[in-house]
Design a protein around this motif. Structure first.
Motif, PDB file in Angstrom:
ATOM      1  N   SER A  82       0.851  -1.180   0.000  1.00  0.00           N
ATOM      2  CA  SER A  82       0.000   0.000   0.000  1.00  0.00           C
ATOM      3  C   SER A  82       0.887   1.230   0.000  1.00  0.00           C
ATOM      4  O   SER A  82       2.041   1.170   0.464  1.00  0.00           O
ATOM      5  N   PRO A  83       0.420   2.380  -0.522  1.00  0.00           N
ATOM      6  CA  PRO A  83       1.254   3.587  -0.516  1.00  0.00           C
ATOM      7  C   PRO A  83       1.754   3.959   0.875  1.00  0.00           C
ATOM      8  O   PRO A  83       2.904   4.384   1.025  1.00  0.00           O
ATOM      9  N   ARG A  84       0.917   3.777   1.904  1.00  0.00           N
ATOM     10  CA  ARG A  84       1.340   4.137   3.265  1.00  0.00           C
ATOM     11  C   ARG A  84       2.451   3.212   3.754  1.00  0.00           C
ATOM     12  O   ARG A  84       3.451   3.667   4.311  1.00  0.00           O
ATOM     13  N   THR A  85       2.289   1.897   3.545  1.00  0.00           N
ATOM     14  CA  THR A  85       3.320   0.949   3.965  1.00  0.00           C
ATOM     15  C   THR A  85       4.608   1.175   3.188  1.00  0.00           C
ATOM     16  O   THR A  85       5.707   1.148   3.742  1.00  0.00           O
ATOM     17  N   PHE A  86       4.460   1.417   1.890  1.00  0.00           N
ATOM     18  CA  PHE A  86       5.636   1.646   1.052  1.00  0.00           C
ATOM     19  C   PHE A  86       6.419   2.866   1.540  1.00  0.00           C
ATOM     20  O   PHE A  86       7.644   2.812   1.687  1.00  0.00           O
ATOM     21  N   ALA A  87       5.723   3.971   1.803  1.00  0.00           N
ATOM     22  CA  ALA A  87       6.397   5.190   2.242  1.00  0.00           C
ATOM     23  C   ALA A  87       7.118   4.973   3.572  1.00  0.00           C
ATOM     24  O   ALA A  87       8.236   5.454   3.775  1.00  0.00           O
ATOM     25  N   ARG A  88       6.465   4.216   4.481  1.00  0.00           N
ATOM     26  CA  ARG A  88       7.080   3.950   5.792  1.00  0.00           C
ATOM     27  C   ARG A  88       8.329   3.093   5.648  1.00  0.00           C
ATOM     28  O   ARG A  88       9.381   3.407   6.208  1.00  0.00           O
ATOM     29  N   ARG A  89       8.230   1.981   4.900  1.00  0.00           N
ATOM     30  CA  ARG A  89       9.380   1.098   4.722  1.00  0.00           C
ATOM     31  C   ARG A  89      10.501   1.813   3.965  1.00  0.00           C
ATOM     32  O   ARG A  89      11.687   1.613   4.245  1.00  0.00           O
ATOM     33  N   PHE A  90      10.121   2.645   3.006  1.00  0.00           N
ATOM     34  CA  PHE A  90      11.104   3.381   2.219  1.00  0.00           C
ATOM     35  C   PHE A  90      11.940   4.284   3.119  1.00  0.00           C
ATOM     36  O   PHE A  90      13.169   4.308   3.043  1.00  0.00           O
ATOM     37  N   ARG A  91      11.275   5.025   3.990  1.00  0.00           N
ATOM     38  CA  ARG A  91      12.009   5.931   4.877  1.00  0.00           C
ATOM     39  C   ARG A  91      12.866   5.167   5.869  1.00  0.00           C
ATOM     40  O   ARG A  91      13.987   5.577   6.187  1.00  0.00           O
ATOM     41  N   GLU A  92      12.357   4.040   6.391  1.00  0.00           N
ATOM     42  CA  GLU A  92      13.140   3.248   7.334  1.00  0.00           C
ATOM     43  C   GLU A  92      14.451   2.763   6.710  1.00  0.00           C
ATOM     44  O   GLU A  92      15.487   2.724   7.376  1.00  0.00           O
ATOM     45  N   LEU A  93      14.392   2.413   5.451  1.00  0.00           N
ATOM     46  CA  LEU A  93      15.553   1.821   4.803  1.00  0.00           C
ATOM     47  C   LEU A  93      16.466   2.833   4.130  1.00  0.00           C
ATOM     48  O   LEU A  93      17.657   2.573   3.947  1.00  0.00           O
ATOM     49  N   THR A  94      15.931   3.977   3.752  1.00  0.00           N
ATOM     50  CA  THR A  94      16.750   4.941   3.014  1.00  0.00           C
ATOM     51  C   THR A  94      16.964   6.257   3.736  1.00  0.00           C
ATOM     52  O   THR A  94      17.853   7.017   3.370  1.00  0.00           O
ATOM     53  N   GLY A  95      16.144   6.550   4.724  1.00  0.00           N
ATOM     54  CA  GLY A  95      16.282   7.811   5.434  1.00  0.00           C
ATOM     55  C   GLY A  95      15.710   9.000   4.685  1.00  0.00           C
ATOM     56  O   GLY A  95      15.991  10.144   5.041  1.00  0.00           O
ATOM     57  N   THR A  96      14.908   8.758   3.651  1.00  0.00           N
ATOM     58  CA  THR A  96      14.335   9.853   2.882  1.00  0.00           C
ATOM     59  C   THR A  96      12.976   9.436   2.333  1.00  0.00           C
ATOM     60  O   THR A  96      12.504   8.330   2.596  1.00  0.00           O
ATOM     61  N   THR A  97      12.356  10.322   1.591  1.00  0.00           N
ATOM     62  CA  THR A  97      11.039  10.044   1.012  1.00  0.00           C
ATOM     63  C   THR A  97      11.186   9.548  -0.422  1.00  0.00           C
ATOM     64  O   THR A  97      12.205   9.813  -1.082  1.00  0.00           O
ATOM     65  N   PRO A  98      10.183   8.831  -0.943  1.00  0.00           N
ATOM     66  CA  PRO A  98      10.252   8.408  -2.353  1.00  0.00           C
ATOM     67  C   PRO A  98      10.434   9.580  -3.309  1.00  0.00           C
ATOM     68  O   PRO A  98      11.185   9.485  -4.283  1.00  0.00           O
ATOM     69  N   HIS A  99       9.739  10.694  -3.047  1.00  0.00           N
ATOM     70  CA  HIS A  99       9.849  11.861  -3.929  1.00  0.00           C
ATOM     71  C   HIS A  99      11.272  12.406  -3.944  1.00  0.00           C
ATOM     72  O   HIS A  99      11.836  12.712  -5.013  1.00  0.00           O
ATOM     73  N   ALA A 100      11.888  12.530  -2.754  1.00  0.00           N
ATOM     74  CA  ALA A 100      13.258  13.039  -2.691  1.00  0.00           C
ATOM     75  C   ALA A 100      14.226  12.077  -3.360  1.00  0.00           C
ATOM     76  O   ALA A 100      15.174  12.496  -4.034  1.00  0.00           O
ATOM     77  N   TRP A 101      13.989  10.776  -3.201  1.00  0.00           N
ATOM     78  CA  TRP A 101      14.856   9.780  -3.834  1.00  0.00           C
ATOM     79  C   TRP A 101      14.780   9.879  -5.357  1.00  0.00           C
ATOM     80  O   TRP A 101      15.806   9.858  -6.048  1.00  0.00           O
ATOM     81  N   LEU A 102      13.559  10.007  -5.895  1.00  0.00           N
ATOM     82  CA  LEU A 102      13.399  10.130  -7.337  1.00  0.00           C
ATOM     83  C   LEU A 102      14.115  11.375  -7.867  1.00  0.00           C
ATOM     84  O   LEU A 102      14.778  11.339  -8.900  1.00  0.00           O
ATOM     85  N   SER A 103      13.975  12.480  -7.140  1.00  0.00           N
ATOM     86  CA  SER A 103      14.648  13.714  -7.571  1.00  0.00           C
ATOM     87  C   SER A 103      16.160  13.530  -7.583  1.00  0.00           C
ATOM     88  O   SER A 103      16.847  13.987  -8.506  1.00  0.00           O
ATOM     89  N   ALA A 104      16.688  12.838  -6.562  1.00  0.00           N
ATOM     90  CA  ALA A 104      18.128  12.601  -6.499  1.00  0.00           C
ATOM     91  C   ALA A 104      18.596  11.720  -7.641  1.00  0.00           C
ATOM     92  O   ALA A 104      19.649  11.965  -8.244  1.00  0.00           O
ATOM     93  N   GLN A 105      17.806  10.684  -7.958  1.00  0.00           N
ATOM     94  CA  GLN A 105      18.177   9.801  -9.068  1.00  0.00           C
ATOM     95  C   GLN A 105      18.180  10.563 -10.395  1.00  0.00           C
ATOM     96  O   GLN A 105      19.059  10.383 -11.239  1.00  0.00           O
ATOM     97  N   ARG A 106      17.186  11.425 -10.568  1.00  0.00           N
ATOM     98  CA  ARG A 106      17.109  12.202 -11.810  1.00  0.00           C
ATOM     99  C   ARG A 106      18.277  13.180 -11.918  1.00  0.00           C
ATOM    100  O   ARG A 106      18.838  13.383 -13.001  1.00  0.00           O
ATOM    101  N   LEU A 107      18.652  13.775 -10.802  1.00  0.00           N
ATOM    102  CA  LEU A 107      19.800  14.682 -10.810  1.00  0.00           C
ATOM    103  C   LEU A 107      21.090  13.927 -11.113  1.00  0.00           C
ATOM    104  O   LEU A 107      21.947  14.411 -11.866  1.00  0.00           O
ATOM    105  N   ASP A 108      21.253  12.735 -10.519  1.00  0.00           N
ATOM    106  CA  ASP A 108      22.444  11.932 -10.804  1.00  0.00           C
ATOM    107  C   ASP A 108      22.542  11.633 -12.293  1.00  0.00           C
ATOM    108  O   ASP A 108      23.610  11.739 -12.904  1.00  0.00           O
TER     109      ASP A 108
END
Length: 358
Positions: free
Chosen positions: A283-309
């Protein structure tokens, strides 16, 4: 023991979140006072009890890959004197260079060691400070940071080290501001890293800073490590006491990792958190929670970082216009890309391209 023939022993987690908000952005151009000449000669300084893992990782990251079209790099290991040196695993390695090898280095790395006390020899201090005085970059991580502190080069600066050594470093060197929350700290021509695995992140960062994103990405792919974990990433995964949820959590993590690899191949598309969650079967809520636990950031911020890279890599390796690069990486317009570049680097995409136009 051949440092050139060894391999990375353990990959870092394959997640690359965005830079910490309170960490100042650094342009790709070198610090003031240093010519725009990326390092080519790398010398790692080893003490008795040197970390086998750290030595293996550093030697692989800075191995010569000119056959792949990358800039040639000359990597070597030195010690206080030539001859046999025992590692933390009890293995004997032959060191062919003494401390004087640092005199001609563009980049000096003080490797971690498990030997105590953490006091470098007078000969090493002279060699390290001499290399710095001649314009070399000087770096260290984990217990190597404590060794480097004894040279005085960290006085008045921020520094990172292993959390278990942070108190000792702060007590012995009160003029140093010890940052216990950073993977690595860039202070211009002195860069320090946290624990042993953070040394991988620090070295890849140095490759990215001096040689560009494209070069760092090739090296990371070869070593099967995350190409970018920025300094502010939370790198301690919360432990759970409920042992019965571990298998489920591991399965979630595997699906999440597959989802991020899937997303990296589709950066041009307008991906949403819902898209990623559906791909991960969460679910979007579970995904967002697990994402932050494992990466320390949000999916949106991660996508922006990948695009910048990816944008950095395209600017370094292609002649695409800024607007074309923006389209390729999923930003709507060149203006959006420029805004993201300003936040990360403090300069425009064109200025970034010029910095790596060698």
């Amino acid at each position: 023991m051949s440092v050139h023939g060894s391999s990375l022993l353990s990959p870092t987690r394959p997640f690359c979140p965005h830079q910490r908000r309170d960490e100042p952005a650094r342009p790709p151009s070198p610090p003031a006072g240093r010519a725009r000449t990326p390092f080519r000669s790398v010398v790692a300084y080893a003490r008795p009890g040197v970390s086998s893992f750290g030595l293996s990782a550093v030697s692989n990251i800075f191995a010569d890959r000119s056959s792949l079209g990358l800039p040639p790099i000359d990597f070597s290991v030195c010690a206080d004197r030539t001859g046999a040196l025992r590692t933390d695993l009890g293995l004997l390695m032959r060191v062919e260079h003494d401390a004087e090898a640092m005199a001609g280095a563009d980049l000096v790395i003080v490797l971690p060691t498990d030997s105590r006390p953490l006091v470098p020899s007078a000969r090493a201090v002279h060699a390290i400070t001499g290399a710095y005085g001649r314009g070399a970059l000087v770096t260290a991580y984990c217990s190597g940071t404590v060794l480097l502190a004894a040279t005085g080069l960290l006085d008045g600066h921020r520094a990172a080290t292993n959390r278990l050594l942070a108190g000792e470093l702060a007590r012995e060197h009160p003029s140093i501001t010890v940052d216990t929350g950073a993977l690595y700290v860039d202070q211009g021509r002195v860069v320090t890293g946290a624990g042993v695995t953070a040394g991988i992140d620090m070295c890849l960062y140095l490759l990215r800073r001096e040689h560009g994103t494209a070069v760092a990405n090739v090296v990371a792919r070869e070593g099967m490590v995350a190409p970018r974990r920025d300094s502010g990433e939370s790198h301690y995964v919360p432990a759970t006491a409920e042992t019965d949820v571990v298998p489920r959590a591991a399965a979630d993590d595997a699906r999440l990792g597959d989802t991020l690899a899937w997303a990296r191949d589709r950066l041009r598309q307008p991906l949403t958190v819902k898209d990623l969650a559906e791909r991960a079967l969460m679910s979007p809520r579970t995904f967002a929670r697990r994402f932050r636990e494992l990466t320390g950031t949000t999916p949106h911020a991660w996508l922006s970082a990948q695009r910048l890279d990816r944008a950095e890599e395209l600017l370094e390796t292609t002649g695409l216009s800024v607007d074309e690069v923006a389209q390729q990486v999923g930003f709507r317009t060149g203006g959006v890309l420029r805004a993201h570049f300003a936040r990360r680097h403090g300069l425009s995409p064109r200025a970034y391209r010029h910095a790596f136009d060698r």
